[in-house]
Motif scaffolding. Structure first.
Motif, mmCIF file in Angstrom:
data_model
loop_
_atom_site.group_PDB
_atom_site.id
_atom_site.type_symbol
_atom_site.label_atom_id
_atom_site.label_comp_id
_atom_site.label_asym_id
_atom_site.label_seq_id
_atom_site.Cartn_x
_atom_site.Cartn_y
_atom_site.Cartn_z
ATOM 1 N N LEU A 69 0.830 -1.206 0.000
ATOM 2 C CA LEU A 69 0.000 0.000 0.000
ATOM 3 C C LEU A 69 0.861 1.250 0.000
ATOM 4 N N GLU A 70 1.918 1.209 0.804
ATOM 5 C CA GLU A 70 2.793 2.378 0.884
ATOM 6 C C GLU A 70 3.458 2.644 -0.457
ATOM 7 N N ALA A 71 3.917 1.567 -1.089
ATOM 8 C CA ALA A 71 4.569 1.707 -2.391
ATOM 9 C C ALA A 71 3.610 2.270 -3.433
ATOM 10 N N SER A 72 2.303 2.026 -3.250
ATOM 11 C CA SER A 72 1.327 2.544 -4.208
ATOM 12 C C SER A 72 0.867 3.949 -3.864
ATOM 13 N N GLY A 73 1.448 4.522 -2.832
ATOM 14 C CA GLY A 73 1.104 5.893 -2.477
ATOM 15 C C GLY A 73 -0.217 6.034 -1.744
ATOM 16 N N ILE A 74 -0.705 4.951 -1.146
ATOM 17 C CA ILE A 74 -1.959 5.039 -0.400
ATOM 18 C C ILE A 74 -1.677 5.726 0.941
ATOM 19 N N PRO A 75 -2.422 6.782 1.268
ATOM 20 C CA PRO A 75 -2.198 7.434 2.572
ATOM 21 C C PRO A 75 -2.658 6.513 3.711
ATOM 22 N N ASP A 76 -2.081 6.695 4.909
ATOM 23 C CA ASP A 76 -2.428 5.872 6.072
ATOM 24 C C ASP A 76 -2.263 4.393 5.775
ATOM 25 N N ALA A 77 -1.173 4.053 5.087
ATOM 26 C CA ALA A 77 -0.987 2.677 4.630
ATOM 27 C C ALA A 77 -1.012 1.671 5.770
ATOM 28 N N ARG A 78 -0.372 2.007 6.865
ATOM 29 C CA ARG A 78 -0.297 1.067 7.981
ATOM 30 C C ARG A 78 -1.693 0.809 8.541
ATOM 31 N N LEU A 79 -2.439 1.893 8.774
ATOM 32 C CA LEU A 79 -3.783 1.768 9.316
ATOM 33 C C LEU A 79 -4.667 0.961 8.379
ATOM 34 N N ARG B 171 -7.828 -3.931 -5.561
ATOM 35 C CA ARG B 171 -8.848 -2.890 -5.735
ATOM 36 C C ARG B 171 -8.363 -1.582 -5.137
ATOM 37 N N ARG B 172 -7.726 -1.683 -3.971
ATOM 38 C CA ARG B 172 -7.270 -0.466 -3.302
ATOM 39 C C ARG B 172 -6.167 0.216 -4.095
ATOM 40 N N LYS B 173 -5.361 -0.574 -4.786
ATOM 41 C CA LYS B 173 -4.287 -0.002 -5.604
ATOM 42 C C LYS B 173 -4.852 0.860 -6.721
ATOM 43 N N GLN B 174 -6.097 0.572 -7.124
ATOM 44 C CA GLN B 174 -6.757 1.414 -8.122
ATOM 45 C C GLN B 174 -7.296 2.690 -7.486
ATOM 46 N N ARG B 175 -7.059 2.847 -6.212
ATOM 47 C CA ARG B 175 -7.506 3.985 -5.403
ATOM 48 C C ARG B 175 -9.005 3.965 -5.138
ATOM 49 N N GLU B 176 -9.617 2.802 -5.292
ATOM 50 C CA GLU B 176 -11.001 2.678 -4.875
ATOM 51 C C GLU B 176 -11.028 2.889 -3.366
ATOM 52 N N PRO B 177 -11.947 3.716 -2.845
ATOM 53 C CA PRO B 177 -11.969 3.979 -1.403
ATOM 54 C C PRO B 177 -12.135 2.685 -0.605
ATOM 55 N N LEU B 178 -11.406 2.576 0.483
ATOM 56 C CA LEU B 178 -11.473 1.372 1.314
ATOM 57 C C LEU B 178 -12.904 1.083 1.765
ATOM 58 N N GLN C 266 -8.147 14.177 -4.260
ATOM 59 C CA GLN C 266 -7.492 12.875 -4.253
ATOM 60 C C GLN C 266 -8.277 11.851 -5.076
ATOM 61 N N PRO C 267 -7.579 10.840 -5.601
ATOM 62 C CA PRO C 267 -8.199 9.850 -6.494
ATOM 63 C C PRO C 267 -9.417 9.154 -5.884
ATOM 64 N N GLU C 268 -9.398 8.934 -4.564
ATOM 65 C CA GLU C 268 -10.514 8.216 -3.933
ATOM 66 C C GLU C 268 -11.832 8.941 -4.172
ATOM 67 N N ILE C 269 -11.758 10.266 -4.165
ATOM 68 C CA ILE C 269 -12.984 11.055 -4.299
ATOM 69 C C ILE C 269 -13.592 10.937 -5.694
ATOM 70 N N GLN C 270 -12.733 10.627 -6.678
ATOM 71 C CA GLN C 270 -13.254 10.481 -8.043
ATOM 72 C C GLN C 270 -14.179 9.282 -8.165
ATOM 73 N N TRP C 271 -14.127 8.354 -7.206
ATOM 74 C CA TRP C 271 -14.997 7.184 -7.219
ATOM 75 C C TRP C 271 -16.369 7.489 -6.611
ATOM 76 N N SER D 242 -14.045 17.591 0.851
ATOM 77 C CA SER D 242 -12.875 17.546 -0.036
ATOM 78 C C SER D 242 -11.856 16.494 0.337
ATOM 79 N N VAL D 243 -12.059 15.824 1.454
ATOM 80 C CA VAL D 243 -11.080 14.829 1.890
ATOM 81 C C VAL D 243 -11.763 13.497 2.169
ATOM 82 N N ASN D 244 -11.111 12.405 1.777
ATOM 83 C CA ASN D 244 -11.651 11.071 2.044
ATOM 84 C C ASN D 244 -10.528 10.215 2.613
#
Lengths: 289, 337
Positions: free
Chosen positions: A15-25, A64-71, A203-208, B216-218
């Motif tokens: 997750l971290e390598a894919s740039g996902i924020p809060d990867a550990r959580l 799926r998460r790597k595509q930035r689909e919201p968790l 952020q990409p998640e919001i585009q979903w 604006s944040v998710n």
């Protein structure tokens, strides 16, 4: 077979390598869900073996998460104000700032108003997050939850039934306040308030998430403006309105409030990040002699 | 307890019922003690009188038995009269922090977490994680969790202190034994009414994006950090649950720490004259060593070594608790003399 500890570490790294924020959580949440274990068990049983089926499921979640689909969409739920809500791509995922809106609505209801006869409208209810939580904490209130999206209302319907408040929350399909059968004492609304042009920069998640749940027009004020204009006829004389918005929208909204509710008192509540977040319009406040 | 007001207040009734149960035990034993003393006196009288040889023989036998009984009852009564730690019945907040030893210390901290988690399972107690911060190697820098159930605090209070481990770390290629440590602090859970926290004394901070936030944040993160301004105590709770839950968890931990602080200050005043008591040592005292090559766990306060390392790390350390409680009682008795 890898251990739980290893699965966690690997997931975190991917997750971290894919740039996902809060990867550990997020890695923890994913593993918790796939292994169906509460958080403390995850740490107390780090050497537990992860079955190949569980590995497969976890892989799918990660992909799926790597595509930035919201968790929240992948897992199908989001916790809000202490309550687990079903979320699907047809609804906006509840934000923590909206908990401030719920808190103030509860505060105002319990402090100022006659709780026995409280009628509330949650306009643009989405998941039903606000309506549901008000119903839980205000057992005597009658609540209408409206939305222009039938699909969103299906999600709201699931949530209010799941949390046993369907007898006190009525879902209404329609535009803003138009489907309300009677005037109300309290209007709460988290309407789409992002300026159209800003959405693609987020952020990409919001585009979903559904654009209709985010897009507030050029200044993000379209829906809020229409609501304030409509509200006067549908709000009882002693009623109040609580609206969630962005900090820079507050002055504009206050101006509108003065225009449509010249006798009302307005106020602004901040969220936990210290930003102006909720505009309150209180009608029929007793005049000082 | 027969008072009408009390019977309508279940919490108060329960508290009084428990108190009565405890007192009843003492009262019953005291009656037995007095009865035995009276009988002993009678037996002594008969022997002193000496007129009936058969009776004297019987009395002598009875006297010996009664002396034993009286001595035993005295001991038991003395122990029962030691004031109980009023906190024993509370839930506990446990904080484990990795000490010296880098990654290895973090892994040991997670071994201890597992040990307490398994202990709780065995004892029918519930655990709930409140806050944690992991290090990349898979261990904990810090973990804070609540343990709730009957006498949770009473059973875990002796765990406070520094735990030391001696073993070959997983990451160590050469097979050399390393010593690292983790510190454990066990606090009694404090009720809201016991610790007054004024809202203006709190600085509450949450994750902040550079923009306007809101729609604006998710993010998955709804971390909350609370700073108690007067004392400088900082508590942060992060997980994926609602911000409200995180705020409440953080407040729970803050309350426990504030309560503990007040209690520690009061205790320090009381204990000024008493040194070396079990449980009164400050939290930086080394209390236990876990030696893997020897399969041994030693508690330094009572000098007890058990060669059951695996079982102990699996939560089976009841023996230590038992012996520590006993030693603590003996200290209390000695101090009162």
């Amino acid at each position: 077979m890898p251990s739980l500890r290893e699965a966690l570490q690997q997931t975190h790294q991917i997750l971290e390598a894919s740039g996902i924020p809060d990867a550990r959580l997020e890695a923890e949440v994913m593993v918790m869900n796939v292994m169906r274990m509460p958080r403390q068990d995850i740490f107390a049983q780090q050497e537990l073996a992860v079955s190949s089926q569980q590995q497969e499921t976890l892989s799918q979640v990660i992909d799926r998460r790597k595509q930035r689909e919201p968790l929240a969409y992948i897992l199908g739920y989001k916790e809000f104000y202490g309550v687990n809500l079903l979320v699907t791509p047809d609804v906006l995922i509840p934000r923590p700032e909206t908990e401030t809106l719920v808190e103030h609505a509860l505060f105002m209801s319990l402090m100022g108003m006659e709780v026995a006869h409280l009628v509330i409208a949650d306009v643009g209810t989405g998941t039903g997050a606000i309506a549901l939580n008000l119903a839980i904490h205000l057992p005597a209130a009658r609540i209408y939850a409206t939305d222009s999206s039938e699909k969103a209302l299906m999600v709201a319907n699931y949530n209010i039934r799941r949390h046993n408040v369907a007898d006190r929350v009525t879902l209404c399909h329609g535009d803003l306040m138009e489907p309300l059968p009677e005037p109300v004492d309290l209007i709460v609304a988290n309407l789409p308030y992002i300026p159209t042009a800003r959405i693609p920069t987020l952020q990409p998640e919001i585009q979903w998430e559904p654009a209709a749940a985010l897009d507030g027009g050029e200044q993000g004020m379209d829906q809020i403006t229409r609501l304030i204009a409509q509200a006067s006829e549908r709000l009882n004389p002693q009623g109040s309105i609580l609206l969630e918005m962005d900090p820079e929208q507050v002055p504009l909204a206050e101006e509108l409030a003065r225009q449509y509710f010249p006798e009302a008192e307005t106020g602004v509540e901040r969220d936990l990040a210290g930003l102006d977040r909720v505009l309150t319009i209180s009608r029929g406040v007793a005049e000082e002699a | 307890m027969a008072d009408l007001a009390t019977s309508q207040n279940p919490a108060q009734y329960q508290k009084l019922a428990r108190e009565m149960g405890d007192l009843q035990e003492v009262v019953d034993l005291a009656s037995q003690y007095r009865a035995a003393l009276t009988q002993l006196e009678e037996a002594e009288e008969i022997i002193a009188d000496g007129s009936d040889a058969e009776l004297v023989e019987l009395a002598a036998a009875e006297r010996d038995q009664l002396r034993g009984q009286v001595a035993q009852l005295e001991e038991t009564l003395k122990v029962l009269l030691i004031p109980k730690d009023p906190n024993d019945g509370r839930n506990a907040i446990v904080e484990i922090r990795a000490g010296t030893g880098g990654d290895e210390a973090g892994l040991f901290a997670s071994d201890l977490y597992r040990m307490y988690h398994r202990f709780a399972e065995r004892k029918g107690l519930k655990t709930e994680e409140l806050s944690s911060s992991q290090n990349p190697a898979g261990g904990f820098k810090e973990v804070v969790f609540a343990v709730s159930g009957a006498d949770a605090f009473g059973q875990l209070k002796f765990e406070s202190g520094v735990h030391r481990v001696q073993r070959v770390p997983k990451t160590e290629a050469s097979g050399r034994i390393h010593t690292s440590a983790a510190s454990v602090a066990v606090l009694p859970e404090a009720k809201e009414v016991e610790v007054e926290i004024a809202p203006e004394d709190l600085k509450i901070e949450v994750y902040r994006s550079s923009g306007p936030g809101g729609q604006s944040v998710n993010t998955t993160d709804s971390a909350v950090k609370i700073t108690h301004i007067p004392t400088g105590i900082i508590v942060s709770c992060q997980d994926e649950k609602s911000q409200l839950k995180n705020k409440n968890k953080a407040l729970k931990v803050l309350r426990a720490r504030l309560y503990d602080k007040v209690q520690a200050e009061q205790k320090a005043e009381r204990d000024a004259a008493r040194a070396g008591q079990i449980g009164s040592g400050d939290r930086s005292t080394k209390i236990r060593t876990y030696n893997f090559p020897q399969g041994r766990v030693t508690d330094h306060r009572i000098g007890l070594s058990l060669y059951r390392l695996e079982e102990i790390l699996d939560g089976d350390f009841e023996k230590f608790v038992e012996q520590l409680a006993l030693a603590s009682q003996q200290d209390a008795l000695a101090a009162d003399l």
